[in-house]
Write a protein that holds these residues in place. Sequence first.
Motif, PDB file in Angstrom:
ATOM      1  N   GLN A  17       0.805  -1.431   0.049  1.00 23.63           N
ATOM      2  CA  GLN A  17       0.016   0.344   0.106  1.00 23.63           C
ATOM      3  C   GLN A  17       0.624   0.949   0.027  1.00 23.63           C
ATOM      4  OE1 GLN A  17      -3.184   0.677  -0.609  1.00 23.63           O
ATOM      5  NE2 GLN A  17      -3.934  -1.670  -0.181  1.00 23.63           N
ATOM      6  N   PRO A  18       0.434   2.270  -0.778  1.00 20.78           N
ATOM      7  CA  PRO A  18      -0.504   1.818  -1.862  1.00 20.78           C
ATOM      8  C   PRO A  18      -0.150   1.500  -2.627  1.00 20.78           C
ATOM      9  CG  PRO A  18       0.095   4.323  -2.218  1.00 20.78           C
ATOM     10  CD  PRO A  18       0.731   3.342  -1.268  1.00 20.78           C
ATOM     11  N   TRP A  19       1.455   0.840  -3.336  1.00 25.40           N
ATOM     12  CA  TRP A  19       0.967   0.342  -4.466  1.00 25.40           C
ATOM     13  C   TRP A  19       0.565  -1.187  -5.319  1.00 25.40           C
ATOM     14  CZ3 TRP A  19       3.225   3.431  -7.976  1.00 25.40           C
ATOM     15  CH2 TRP A  19       3.732   5.145  -7.424  1.00 25.40           C
ATOM     16  N   MET A  20       0.527  -1.319  -5.872  1.00 26.65           N
ATOM     17  CA  MET A  20      -0.074  -2.535  -6.230  1.00 26.65           C
ATOM     18  C   MET A  20       1.378  -3.008  -7.461  1.00 26.65           C
ATOM     19  SD  MET A  20      -3.073  -3.017  -5.093  1.00 26.65           S
ATOM     20  CE  MET A  20      -3.765  -1.556  -4.200  1.00 26.65           C
ATOM     21  N   VAL A  21       2.203  -4.314  -6.591  1.00 26.48           N
ATOM     22  CA  VAL A  21       3.247  -4.452  -7.248  1.00 26.48           C
ATOM     23  C   VAL A  21       3.103  -5.623  -7.832  1.00 26.48           C
ATOM     24  CG1 VAL A  21       5.328  -5.853  -6.342  1.00 26.48           C
ATOM     25  CG2 VAL A  21       4.583  -4.110  -5.461  1.00 26.48           C
ATOM     26  N   CYS A  22       3.541  -5.447  -9.302  1.00 27.05           N
ATOM     27  CA  CYS A  22       3.297  -6.336 -10.382  1.00 27.05           C
ATOM     28  C   CYS A  22       4.124  -6.872 -11.327  1.00 27.05           C
ATOM     29  CB  CYS A  22       2.273  -5.909 -11.303  1.00 27.05           C
ATOM     30  SG  CYS A  22       0.801  -4.855 -10.564  1.00 27.05           S
ATOM     31  N   VAL A  75      -9.337   1.061 -15.490  1.00 25.73           N
ATOM     32  CA  VAL A  75      -8.688   2.194 -14.114  1.00 25.73           C
ATOM     33  C   VAL A  75      -8.206   2.923 -14.363  1.00 25.73           C
ATOM     34  CG1 VAL A  75      -8.110   1.362 -11.476  1.00 25.73           C
ATOM     35  CG2 VAL A  75      -9.350  -0.180 -12.474  1.00 25.73           C
ATOM     36  N   ARG A  76      -8.356   4.017 -13.834  1.00 23.58           N
ATOM     37  CA  ARG A  76      -7.171   5.322 -14.461  1.00 23.58           C
ATOM     38  C   ARG A  76      -5.800   5.530 -13.913  1.00 23.58           C
ATOM     39  NH1 ARG A  76      -4.286   8.108 -17.198  1.00 23.58           N
ATOM     40  NH2 ARG A  76      -4.376  10.250 -16.352  1.00 23.58           N
ATOM     41  N   VAL A  77      -5.142   5.066 -14.395  1.00 29.61           N
ATOM     42  CA  VAL A  77      -3.071   5.195 -13.207  1.00 29.61           C
ATOM     43  C   VAL A  77      -3.112   6.137 -12.434  1.00 29.61           C
ATOM     44  CG1 VAL A  77      -0.812   4.096 -13.715  1.00 29.61           C
ATOM     45  CG2 VAL A  77      -2.782   2.619 -14.559  1.00 29.61           C
ATOM     46  N   GLN A  78      -3.279   6.178 -11.137  1.00 25.08           N
ATOM     47  CA  GLN A  78      -2.585   7.990 -10.642  1.00 25.08           C
ATOM     48  C   GLN A  78      -1.335   7.902 -10.847  1.00 25.08           C
ATOM     49  OE1 GLN A  78      -5.026  10.032 -10.010  1.00 25.08           O
ATOM     50  NE2 GLN A  78      -5.830   8.567 -10.742  1.00 25.08           N
ATOM     51  N   ALA A  79      -0.453   6.682 -10.680  1.00 29.88           N
ATOM     52  CA  ALA A  79       0.880   7.037 -11.199  1.00 29.88           C
ATOM     53  C   ALA A  79       1.312   5.162 -10.993  1.00 29.88           C
ATOM     54  CB  ALA A  79       2.010   7.126  -9.750  1.00 29.88           C
ATOM     55  N   THR A  87       7.831  -3.471 -11.021  1.00 34.07           N
ATOM     56  CA  THR A  87       6.668  -2.493 -11.834  1.00 34.07           C
ATOM     57  C   THR A  87       5.569  -2.416 -10.677  1.00 34.07           C
ATOM     58  OG1 THR A  87       7.324  -3.481 -13.590  1.00 34.07           O
ATOM     59  CG2 THR A  87       5.088  -2.654 -13.630  1.00 34.07           C
ATOM     60  N   ALA A  88       4.816  -1.090 -10.437  1.00 32.82           N
ATOM     61  CA  ALA A  88       4.098  -0.867  -9.310  1.00 32.82           C
ATOM     62  C   ALA A  88       3.305  -0.004  -9.701  1.00 32.82           C
ATOM     63  CB  ALA A  88       4.572  -0.271  -8.499  1.00 32.82           C
ATOM     64  N   PHE A  89       1.891   0.413  -9.378  1.00 34.62           N
ATOM     65  CA  PHE A  89       1.380   1.267  -9.937  1.00 34.62           C
ATOM     66  C   PHE A  89       0.383   1.188  -8.913  1.00 34.62           C
ATOM     67  CE2 PHE A  89      -1.106  -2.525 -10.674  1.00 34.62           C
ATOM     68  CZ  PHE A  89      -2.287  -2.447 -10.782  1.00 34.62           C
ATOM     69  N   ARG A  90       0.199   2.893  -9.118  1.00 32.64           N
ATOM     70  CA  ARG A  90      -1.097   3.551  -8.446  1.00 32.64           C
ATOM     71  C   ARG A  90      -2.737   3.926  -9.134  1.00 32.64           C
ATOM     72  NH1 ARG A  90       1.063   7.574  -3.709  1.00 32.64           N
ATOM     73  NH2 ARG A  90      -0.872   8.147  -3.426  1.00 32.64           N
ATOM     74  N   PHE A  91      -4.125   3.772  -8.158  1.00 32.77           N
ATOM     75  CA  PHE A  91      -4.649   3.562  -9.080  1.00 32.77           C
ATOM     76  C   PHE A  91      -5.715   5.291  -7.869  1.00 32.77           C
ATOM     77  CE2 PHE A  91      -5.821  -0.323  -7.491  1.00 32.77           C
ATOM     78  CZ  PHE A  91      -7.035  -0.215  -6.618  1.00 32.77           C
TER      79      PHE A  91
END
Length: 91
Positions: A17-22, A75-79, A87-91
């Motif tokens: 949190q707050p990242w989704m690690v992929c 889902v709109r990606v914020q970062a 690789t990680a993203f936040r929404f």
Amino acid sequence: MSGHWNLGVLTLKEIDQPWMVCDFSPGEDWANAKEIFEDLRAAREALDWERELEPLKKMLDLKLYIVPDDDSGPVRVQAINISETRTAFRF
């Protein structure tokens, strides 16, 4: 850059949190955006915040979305950070 591009596939590994690690598997259009993410990563690693502005703006201009494979809607990606090591993203 405009239209809909397939930059790649994200497979969720863990949530930090707050990242989704992929895991990231490049898609057919990855070559069109790869340089933006490489420039962004290099600026961040160098802690060069002014150098980060140009690739950050280019990345934001992509208006990235994550499209779940269950067709639940984009889902709109914020970062997002895409690299070979993490690789990680936040929404």
